[in-house]
Design an enzyme around this catalytic site. Sequence first.
Site, mmCIF file in Angstrom:
data_model
loop_
_atom_site.group_PDB
_atom_site.id
_atom_site.type_symbol
_atom_site.label_atom_id
_atom_site.label_comp_id
_atom_site.label_asym_id
_atom_site.label_seq_id
_atom_site.Cartn_x
_atom_site.Cartn_y
_atom_site.Cartn_z
ATOM 1 N N SER A 99 -18.539 17.216 27.395
ATOM 2 C CA SER A 99 -17.859 17.234 28.681
ATOM 3 C C SER A 99 -18.800 17.489 29.866
ATOM 4 O O SER A 99 -18.397 17.333 31.025
ATOM 5 C CB SER A 99 -16.783 18.327 28.670
ATOM 6 O OG SER A 99 -17.368 19.616 28.501
ATOM 7 N N LYS B 142 -22.119 22.695 36.572
ATOM 8 C CA LYS B 142 -20.901 22.067 36.063
ATOM 9 C C LYS B 142 -19.697 22.696 36.749
ATOM 10 O O LYS B 142 -19.679 23.900 37.018
ATOM 11 C CB LYS B 142 -20.835 22.271 34.539
ATOM 12 C CG LYS B 142 -19.657 21.594 33.847
ATOM 13 C CD LYS B 142 -19.750 21.830 32.333
ATOM 14 C CE LYS B 142 -18.610 21.157 31.591
ATOM 15 N NZ LYS B 142 -18.730 21.356 30.118
ATOM 16 N N SER C 249 -20.824 19.975 24.006
ATOM 17 C CA SER C 249 -20.705 19.420 25.362
ATOM 18 C C SER C 249 -21.954 19.527 26.218
ATOM 19 O O SER C 249 -21.982 18.996 27.329
ATOM 20 C CB SER C 249 -19.527 20.086 26.092
ATOM 21 O OG SER C 249 -18.316 19.700 25.496
#
Length: 482
Positions: free
Chosen positions: A151, A76, A175
């Site tokens: 996210s 990420k 997330s």
Amino acid sequence: MTTYTLTQASNLLQSKKISAVELATEYLNAINARNPSINGYITLNPDATLAEARAADARIAQGNAHALTGVPIAYKDIFCQTGWRTACASKMLDNFVAPYTATVVQNLLDAGMITLGRTNMDEFAMGSSNETSFYGAVHNPFNTQHVAGGSSGGSAAVVAARLAPAALGSDTGGSIRQPASHCGITGLKPTYGIVSRFGMIAYASSFDQAGPMAQTAEDCALLLNQMASFDERDSTSLDRAREDYTSQLNQPLKGMKIGLPKEYFTQNNSADVQAALENAKALLQAQGAELIEVSLPQTELSIPAYYVLASAEASTNLSRYDGVRYGHRAKEFANLDEMYSNTRAEGFGSEVKRRIMIGTYVLSHGYYDAYYLKAQKLRRLVANDFQAAFAQCDLILAPAAPTAAPKLGELNQDPVQAYLSDIYTIAVNLAGLPALSLPAGLSAEGLPIGVQLIGNYFAEAKILGAAHQMQLHSDWHTKRPA
């Protein structure tokens, strides 16, 4: 080759049936072909990836390889790594190249894992649909008209699309687990503090926790073994003995008590989510687990408590982005104050600005006691609820989200509705508990639906073991996008 689970890829590499260079090349080719349709990756460096793969092959040939040596992984865009752009999916950091490496990334590099690239995310991890990214929304691989969740939507999407066997995500209010549910993969949010936050760009420091995302619980266990470590550079890192998170993978579920929170099994869940929960309950009962009702009475208060506290921490953490030291700087300004305001106005997106403003408000004179301190008290009540529940059961079964993945743009016009979509994940972060999302069904439209297994502090091995047993007796985790 790109259909292998992490465990399968590891076994083939160790037996020298495939090479790390061959595997990395297959993934890079697949990314070039399929990433444009989902927008899961935002930063690639094929030369660096193949250089790491060649080093991994040399390590395997020398006989000193780790179980993860040569296995590719995606990160990420919140995890710093020397020489890689780490933008946090924001214009503010679009030109930032990390001068150091996050501890959790270094742990995986030390094991010989291969970096595929940086995955898309909601800007500064603020969002539930991966639509707030400066680089555009992530599309769900099962249906590109739908969101991937957020996210960590990019990480979930690339694993689901078989553009990486595994990825790292971060979980501040769900997330990892919510996008894992929307994309049909397995995602683990560990106990707060067992994975170092050093080098992970902060959103809300008392909530943020890195975790593994992969096809199976077994894959997540192998990753967590290498990820978890004490780090003196992280003041919240827990100094505890190393643990083997694969130790309970083959543990039978007979006699295990699974709690069903009555506040989570309501009419707010879609029929598809309710069907997935029934699938999970049947799987657990078939293996001898006992289902009992428990209560988490503060559930409704978890969302306001979370958004007060997380926004307060965000307003503090993001104050460092002022155009002075690094990142974006406005080109036009008349004085220092104007440089600050213009830089932040240009560099941050609307959702980030919204949370900074909320956080600044609740920390301001006259409102600190009324909002921030009360939210902290509610946080303790939420944690107490879980302890009362775990006095009656070993694990808790819960939905990961009230519905399957919404369509793109569906939540953009109503931020409050978007916040409410995190109702089943936020309480875990308030309490700092571990939880895992695993696939348990498909919606009428063919979209994946996941469920959560929540455990008490440091119960990762138990959670992973239960999830592994469920996956041995089902095939939801094997479903792939067309």
